[in-house]
Structure formats: C-alpha cells, structure tokens
Design an enzyme around this catalytic site. Sequence first.
Site, mmCIF file in Angstrom:
data_model
loop_
_atom_site.group_PDB
_atom_site.id
_atom_site.type_symbol
_atom_site.label_atom_id
_atom_site.label_comp_id
_atom_site.label_asym_id
_atom_site.label_seq_id
_atom_site.Cartn_x
_atom_site.Cartn_y
_atom_site.Cartn_z
ATOM 1 N N LYS A 136 2.781 2.098 2.428
ATOM 2 C CA LYS A 136 2.649 2.770 3.904
ATOM 3 C C LYS A 136 3.522 1.972 4.701
ATOM 4 O O LYS A 136 3.773 0.962 4.516
ATOM 5 C CB LYS A 136 1.143 2.375 4.528
ATOM 6 C CG LYS A 136 0.300 3.430 4.233
ATOM 7 C CD LYS A 136 -0.882 2.993 4.986
ATOM 8 C CE LYS A 136 -1.873 4.355 4.990
ATOM 9 N NZ LYS A 136 -2.843 4.358 6.155
ATOM 10 N N LYS A 158 0.558 -1.215 0.003
ATOM 11 C CA LYS A 158 0.032 0.113 0.079
ATOM 12 C C LYS A 158 0.841 1.236 -0.023
ATOM 13 O O LYS A 158 0.297 2.437 -0.079
ATOM 14 C CB LYS A 158 -0.915 0.178 1.148
ATOM 15 C CG LYS A 158 -1.940 -1.159 1.145
ATOM 16 C CD LYS A 158 -3.144 -0.514 2.103
ATOM 17 C CE LYS A 158 -2.770 -0.508 3.643
ATOM 18 N NZ LYS A 158 -4.022 -0.408 4.720
HETATM 19 N N1 C2G Z 1 -10.409 7.047 8.982
HETATM 20 C C1 C2G Z 1 -11.376 7.739 9.516
HETATM 21 N N2 C2G Z 1 -11.044 9.125 9.765
HETATM 22 C C2 C2G Z 1 -9.689 9.543 9.800
HETATM 23 C C3 C2G Z 1 -8.615 8.564 9.602
HETATM 24 C C4 C2G Z 1 -8.983 7.251 9.339
HETATM 25 O O1 C2G Z 1 -12.519 7.557 9.232
HETATM 26 N N3 C2G Z 1 -9.225 10.828 10.097
HETATM 27 C C5 C2G Z 1 -10.471 5.812 8.570
HETATM 28 C C6 C2G Z 1 -10.446 5.275 7.244
HETATM 29 O O2 C2G Z 1 -11.210 5.707 6.199
HETATM 30 C C7 C2G Z 1 -10.294 3.687 7.345
HETATM 31 C C8 C2G Z 1 -10.001 3.286 8.846
HETATM 32 O O3 C2G Z 1 -9.938 4.642 9.581
HETATM 33 O O4 C2G Z 1 -11.870 3.374 6.945
HETATM 34 C C9 C2G Z 1 -8.529 3.026 8.971
HETATM 35 O O5 C2G Z 1 -7.505 3.877 8.372
HETATM 36 P P1 C2G Z 1 -6.108 3.441 7.883
HETATM 37 O O6 C2G Z 1 -5.557 2.871 8.822
HETATM 38 O O7 C2G Z 1 -5.446 4.609 7.200
HETATM 39 O O8 C2G Z 1 -6.456 2.412 6.713
HETATM 40 P P2 C2G Z 1 -6.180 2.578 5.073
HETATM 41 O O9 C2G Z 1 -4.639 2.795 5.015
HETATM 42 O O10 C2G Z 1 -7.408 3.374 4.515
HETATM 43 O O11 C2G Z 1 -6.497 0.904 4.748
HETATM 44 O O12 C2G Z 1 -8.345 -2.535 2.341
HETATM 45 C C10 C2G Z 1 -8.528 -1.467 2.913
HETATM 46 C C11 C2G Z 1 -7.430 -0.639 3.541
HETATM 47 O O13 C2G Z 1 -6.487 -1.512 4.209
HETATM 48 C C12 C2G Z 1 -7.610 0.405 4.110
#
Ligand code: C2G
Length: 132
Positions: free
Chosen positions: A46, A44
């Site tokens: 990350k 990803k």
């Molecule tokens: N999130 C949120 N508000 C934020 C930050 C994050 O609602 N201020 C939500 C994201 O939209 C996501 C969840 O928290 O639904 C997890 O965010 P991340 O850990 O950044 O996950 P991400 O990198 O988006 O990975 O297959 C899907 C991926 O694994 C998602």
Amino acid sequence: MKKVITYGTFDLIHNGHINILRRAKAMGHYLVVGLSTDDFNELKGKKAYHSYEIRKDILEAIRYVDEVIPEKSWDQKVEDVKHHNIDLFVMGDDWEGKFDFLKKYCEVVYLPRTVGISTTKIRNDLYNVDNG
Ligand code: C2G
C-alpha cells in the site's frame, strides 16, 4: 476498563474508517489503534497519500481514538494485546478469520465493512473527475 484494539492504514480518513472506530470504541471504554507505518505499508503493498505522522495526527483528533501506536509488522499483535492489556480485538470483516489466533489472548470480533467507500475508490473517483 475494557480495552479495545484495531489496526489499519487509515489513509484519507472516510466514513468507513469512522464507522469502525465508532463501533470498536462502543464495545469498550478505551480504543488503541495500531497505525501502519509507511515502511509496513510498503510490506502491505500500500502507498498511503499521507505520511504516518499526518495519519497519526488525524486519528488522534477523532473522538473515538484514545491512543495510537505504530504497526510495524504482521507479528506484533500478540505482544501488543499483552503489553496494552487488550480485552477485545476488532477488524473489518474483509479480515474475517485472519486474526483468530488472537482468540487465545482476547476476544476477536470482525465487523461488517461500510459499503461503497474505500481509499482506493476516493482516489479513482478523483482521478476520473479530473480526467473524465
Ligand atoms: N474499513 C471498513 N469499511 C470500509 C473501509 C475500511 O470497515 N469501507 C475498515 C477495514 O476493514 C479495517 C479499517 O477500516 O478494519 C482500516 O482499513 P484500512 O486502513 O484499509 O486498513 P488495512 O489496509 O485493512 O490494514 O494488520 C491489519 C492491517 O493493518 C489492516
């Protein structure tokens, strides 16, 4: 029992993560979290601060989370939904539309992100404080 699933890296847990976990759980009775493994995070683009094991340990301590499974690839979601008898898939709306292919297998809901917080913001703010 209505089973919900969501996915993410959940690094440096913050209120944005807690909000979506709380709301996802409130839409059902049992919440499964597909937690990105360190290898998948590399895919990803990350780099998490915490290892998968630590991120899993922290997630399992959150009252809204009932089960944590590893997210190893982009194409495991259909299998996960079937295998875990999932009724509802929830993601933040930065993913709006991206997982609509799951609508054949379960309900799909995208929830508004929490404004003003992200793991990247935390990292940057800490860096600026230390180097400001
Ligand atoms: N999130 C949120 N508000 C934020 C930050 C994050 O609602 N201020 C939500 C994201 O939209 C996501 C969840 O928290 O639904 C997890 O965010 P991340 O850990 O950044 O996950 P991400 O990198 O988006 O990975 O297959 C899907 C991926 O694994 C998602």
